[in-house]
Motif scaffolding. Sequence first.
Motif, mmCIF file in Angstrom:
data_model
loop_
_atom_site.group_PDB
_atom_site.id
_atom_site.type_symbol
_atom_site.label_atom_id
_atom_site.label_comp_id
_atom_site.label_asym_id
_atom_site.label_seq_id
_atom_site.Cartn_x
_atom_site.Cartn_y
_atom_site.Cartn_z
ATOM 1 N N GLN A 287 50.571 121.860 85.054
ATOM 2 C CA GLN A 287 51.015 120.804 85.963
ATOM 3 C C GLN A 287 51.706 119.757 85.109
ATOM 4 O O GLN A 287 51.303 119.494 83.976
ATOM 5 C CB GLN A 287 49.784 120.213 86.644
ATOM 6 N N SER A 288 52.733 119.126 85.659
ATOM 7 C CA SER A 288 53.451 118.152 84.855
ATOM 8 C C SER A 288 54.063 117.088 85.745
ATOM 9 O O SER A 288 54.532 117.381 86.835
ATOM 10 C CB SER A 288 54.552 118.854 84.056
ATOM 11 N N ASP A 289 53.996 115.861 85.299
ATOM 12 C CA ASP A 289 54.644 114.749 86.004
ATOM 13 C C ASP A 289 55.441 113.962 85.010
ATOM 14 O O ASP A 289 55.033 113.788 83.858
ATOM 15 C CB ASP A 289 53.584 113.818 86.619
ATOM 16 N N GLN A 290 56.555 113.444 85.466
ATOM 17 C CA GLN A 290 57.322 112.606 84.577
ATOM 18 C C GLN A 290 58.042 111.545 85.378
ATOM 19 O O GLN A 290 58.253 111.678 86.587
ATOM 20 C CB GLN A 290 58.320 113.430 83.802
ATOM 21 N N PHE A 291 58.377 110.479 84.702
ATOM 22 C CA PHE A 291 59.052 109.367 85.369
ATOM 23 C C PHE A 291 59.827 108.599 84.319
ATOM 24 O O PHE A 291 59.376 108.443 83.186
ATOM 25 C CB PHE A 291 58.026 108.449 86.029
ATOM 26 N N VAL B 146 62.448 116.542 77.942
ATOM 27 C CA VAL B 146 61.611 117.567 78.573
ATOM 28 C C VAL B 146 61.826 118.911 77.883
ATOM 29 O O VAL B 146 60.867 119.656 77.641
ATOM 30 C CB VAL B 146 61.918 117.669 80.081
ATOM 31 N N ALA B 147 63.078 119.208 77.552
ATOM 32 C CA ALA B 147 63.361 120.472 76.872
ATOM 33 C C ALA B 147 62.602 120.534 75.548
ATOM 34 O O ALA B 147 61.999 121.558 75.199
ATOM 35 C CB ALA B 147 64.866 120.607 76.644
ATOM 36 N N SER C 219 58.698 120.797 76.314
ATOM 37 C CA SER C 219 58.270 122.068 76.906
ATOM 38 C C SER C 219 58.504 123.222 75.921
ATOM 39 O O SER C 219 57.718 124.167 75.880
ATOM 40 C CB SER C 219 58.970 122.294 78.249
ATOM 41 N N ALA C 220 59.544 123.118 75.108
ATOM 42 C CA ALA C 220 59.749 124.149 74.086
ATOM 43 C C ALA C 220 58.600 124.107 73.069
ATOM 44 O O ALA C 220 58.092 125.145 72.637
ATOM 45 C CB ALA C 220 61.094 123.938 73.385
ATOM 46 N N HIS D 21 55.581 125.739 74.636
ATOM 47 C CA HIS D 21 55.781 127.184 74.757
ATOM 48 C C HIS D 21 55.635 127.870 73.392
ATOM 49 O O HIS D 21 54.963 128.893 73.255
ATOM 50 C CB HIS D 21 57.154 127.438 75.363
ATOM 51 N N ASN E 299 50.556 126.987 78.024
ATOM 52 C CA ASN E 299 51.232 127.228 79.294
ATOM 53 C C ASN E 299 51.034 126.022 80.218
ATOM 54 O O ASN E 299 49.909 125.631 80.518
ATOM 55 C CB ASN E 299 50.662 128.490 79.960
ATOM 56 N N ILE E 300 52.144 125.443 80.649
ATOM 57 C CA ILE E 300 52.074 124.234 81.472
ATOM 58 C C ILE E 300 51.466 124.546 82.839
ATOM 59 O O ILE E 300 51.937 125.441 83.540
ATOM 60 C CB ILE E 300 53.484 123.618 81.658
ATOM 61 N N GLY F 208 66.085 109.409 77.148
ATOM 62 C CA GLY F 208 67.273 109.967 76.518
ATOM 63 C C GLY F 208 67.375 111.424 76.910
ATOM 64 O O GLY F 208 66.473 111.961 77.549
ATOM 65 N N PRO F 209 68.479 112.087 76.549
ATOM 66 C CA PRO F 209 68.638 113.481 76.968
ATOM 67 C C PRO F 209 67.743 114.438 76.193
ATOM 68 O O PRO F 209 67.423 114.186 75.034
ATOM 69 C CB PRO F 209 70.113 113.776 76.684
ATOM 70 N N GLY F 210 67.288 115.481 76.860
ATOM 71 C CA GLY F 210 66.630 116.575 76.163
ATOM 72 C C GLY F 210 65.148 116.415 75.886
ATOM 73 O O GLY F 210 64.547 117.250 75.213
#
Lengths: 283, 283, 283, 283
Positions: free
Chosen positions: C33-37, C17-18, C21-22, C25, C30-31, C13-15
């Motif tokens: 490395q990141s992978d997503q699918f 990752v935001a 990651s928010a 933070h 502190n990220i 769905g939208p948002g």
Amino acid sequence: GDIGRLVVSCPDGPGIVALISAFLHRHGANIVQSDQFSTGAAGGRFMLRTEFHLTRLRERLHLLRRQFDVEVARRLGAEFRVRAAATPARVAIFVSRHDHCLLDLLWRARRGELPIEVVAVVSNHPDLEPDVAAFGTPYMHVPVTRATKPAAERVQLDLLRGEVDLVVLARYMQILSGDFLDRVGVPVINIHHSFLPAFAGASPYERARQRGVKLIGATAHYATEDLDEGPIIEQDVVRVSHRASVADLARGGADIERTVLARAVAWHCADRVFVHGATTVVF
Amino acid sequence: GDIGRLVVSCPDGPGIVALISAFLHRHGANIVQSDQFSTGAAGGRFMLRTEFHLTRLRERLHLLRRQFDVEVARRLGAEFRVRAAATPARVAIFVSRHDHCLLDLLWRARRGELPIEVVAVVSNHPDLEPDVAAFGTPYMHVPVTRATKPAAERVQLDLLRGEVDLVVLARYMQILSGDFLDRVGVPVINIHHSFLPAFAGASPYERARQRGVKLIGATAHYATEDLDEGPIIEQDVVRVSHRASVADLARGGADIERTVLARAVAWHCADRVFVHGATTVVF
Amino acid sequence: GDIGRLVVSCPDGPGIVALISAFLHRHGANIVQSDQFSTGAAGGRFMLRTEFHLTRLRERLHLLRRQFDVEVARRLGAEFRVRAAATPARVAIFVSRHDHCLLDLLWRARRGELPIEVVAVVSNHPDLEPDVAAFGTPYMHVPVTRATKPAAERVQLDLLRGEVDLVVLARYMQILSGDFLDRVGVPVINIHHSFLPAFAGASPYERARQRGVKLIGATAHYATEDLDEGPIIEQDVVRVSHRASVADLARGGADIERTVLARAVAWHCADRVFVHGATTVVF
Amino acid sequence: GDIGRLVVSCPDGPGIVALISAFLHRHGANIVQSDQFSTGAAGGRFMLRTEFHLTRLRERLHLLRRQFDVEVARRLGAEFRVRAAATPARVAIFVSRHDHCLLDLLWRARRGELPIEVVAVVSNHPDLEPDVAAFGTPYMHVPVTRATKPAAERVQLDLLRGEVDLVVLARYMQILSGDFLDRVGVPVINIHHSFLPAFAGASPYERARQRGVKLIGATAHYATEDLDEGPIIEQDVVRVSHRASVADLARGGADIERTVLARAVAWHCADRVFVHGATTVVF
């Protein structure tokens, strides 16, 4: 136990295969498998490897060798070896502190995958003694410093004299002198942790990372006085990504190092490798 | 048609992903896929590639680019690109007489496998014109001699100016001057017929045969003034035997050359390649 | 020691990752490395794996987990795990008589190449006890016959309960019951000595030889009730020739088996593998 | 032009190589290269492929063939072929709509990489005619429906009768009848777009994606009445990720398909492939 192996190298010319195969047939040996290669019909080198079946091979081997010399080799100006395929090669393994190539060879030898008998492990460090002891293999700790290197090499030569058919440098981090290589009297196989001729010399993984290569490799070659210049027996590579640190490369490279070295030792001990100038022919 | 691509490179620091993903979310873009990499948290470089879905992308792209600049890029000190994934890259292919890399790129472009539009083939020989004509692609014959090289490069630059996003050297046997590389204004990808850094320079197959390597390879890299030293995009290898002549190596190598070059072009045009110093990061 | 790992799986769905990651933070992470699918924007599954740096990770981990649950996971309907990257996975290895996969895992664990602690080796045969003893790892001999299998599985479950994060079947020649797989409560990784789905079931090397395939392979997969049907984690192959007997295939295959299994265990223990239906996503 | 090729297959027994090599030597032929293999000394099959140099080969070939028949083949109960290595095989390529295998073969033939002469392209669709015309090769459009298939096959047989040494199915999406295979009188090589025996039958890429394999492959085999069951000549694989859609697999697979098919055709036409039961021996 009745399988023999004949290896021949001579100037190429007409009728060589006919002569050799007639010899084998005449003496009751039946060819099981045969490979041959010529570097060129005119002025080239002919190489042949034959496996044959001969009843009561072991008791007839000595005579067969002399007969081949008289009836074939002298006419062809050939170098040759005949031996029982089942006789394992006697091998000394030189190692420093990295255990992966050493353990892999010991383990493959134990499970009968490599046709070798490891008669000694020689190391300039004591670290790997317990691991080697678990295999029941003698471990000889011969410390080497810049000052003691000539003496250390004499000790090593004394230990090996007449006892081994092959020396394997399984990540041995000392450079053997040309004098040692001359006097040891048997082939020496080294594993280099790069895809030669790329990154010859020291720290190949560091330099691979700096250059940003996408594959890293390993190279098994015969050791010669010209470091990293000896005839290559086998090479292979593995893919790496930008995420890999130098430590990751070293870890990942360990797999390809041990695989490549094991193949080279297996092929050498099965008489499949011919040195031809700076290169090899591998059947 | 509503898939966009955002590529960002900036000094690493906390909160970058949060900032970028919040921006995309705020503007109605839904992340489809994302890759990121940092060369080190302290003082390192952060790189990110994101594919996102945004309704009516094309009409909003221009504004989105300006908004990203103001709301994100300036705060991060970032370089970035945003574009529609469906827009093909405009490519000029330079070639001499070997057709394999050229034809492979033209085929792949025609069948939709590569996201490129080949706008011109430039060659210092007329030989391949009929093949290229069959694809309906313009063929520009620009002869080059030692004396005419500066003039020839000016002609080439005039032909390409503003018309292309990428130049591909598909076995172009002339060395482009540093001046050309400066002025062409777009990336230049070259295919070298060896596994670099092994056999950099001329005649790699001859030298591979002399050295007796067991694998030959090909390397696609960005062209720089330092010949064969540019950042590597992709490499691969293929096994060879002692039976292979130099001509056999060249034939067998052709397959790996065209495969490696096609991958490099595909990845570059999909914005998957970041140059970082002398190396690349490929997502 | 301050590197943490967050793994999330939820409906796309939208948002997302935001939001994630928010969260990171906001909590000072502190990220790195990141992978997503995502398996598809509409109705698909979103998967993310992030490595982050957080000062004093270990003491803050418990709270972070609860905060993520409340602030993110519940809103997304997400499954997640957060843990310290440095904590090794506790692994039990099941084995019968073939030692190659077992010894390879033990070696790699000892040299720090695999992020695992082997807490026990379980075998239906006593043969490999001395080898395992050399590593200081407990060896549990649990004989299994058709009649005693249910009882044996209860013994095994008692041994493992709460003690392990993963069970690895390293050429364990007994079929575990569905009941065992249900009750063991942790993932079970199996190595199959063929390139699945080719030659599922017994005697793959014999059948590979009969069919005359030119490559043999190995497959590491999660064990499920449907034998050889579980989600595949990793596969690889090696070239074979007509000269190879079934015994040669088994020997050559051993190398690819242990390599593939080691990769699968490494990736699983680094939280890089997501099961999605009958398949896996491997970051 | 004076290189000949002798291929022999017969029941194994003592003295075969001696007999054949003596024959060649007696008739002035010098062995350049030779491979042999036996499936077992007792009751096995012996296979041999020899390349030899013989002055004025072409004018002596017919006689040599008859002499070999009388002096060697009848005594051994052998099947054999002798021919000039430089004579290209006459090949018909069957294709439907996928162009990648077809174009690759035509291009390799044109640049002299494959020792073949493509005498005709036969297709059940008109689509690829312009591409084939560019190579100057005849294109025969023979439409096939369920109802017209027997008639279409008769047309195809009439076209090929006596004109070809080999038929290559380069992604021909029609199943040839057993009757066709019987009557065509020459070998038929097919390319299947999976790593057989995995995903035999239709839609291998779809099924590979569903099963979640980590490598996809291609298989070149002799066509027999049992679809996808014929003796395998060559196979290879390429790594795929969870990100690849079925369309991505088909695109990526195209590369491995054309590579595998080209190797199989090259080896077949160089007389390197022996069929032995359900398998092949490839020298």
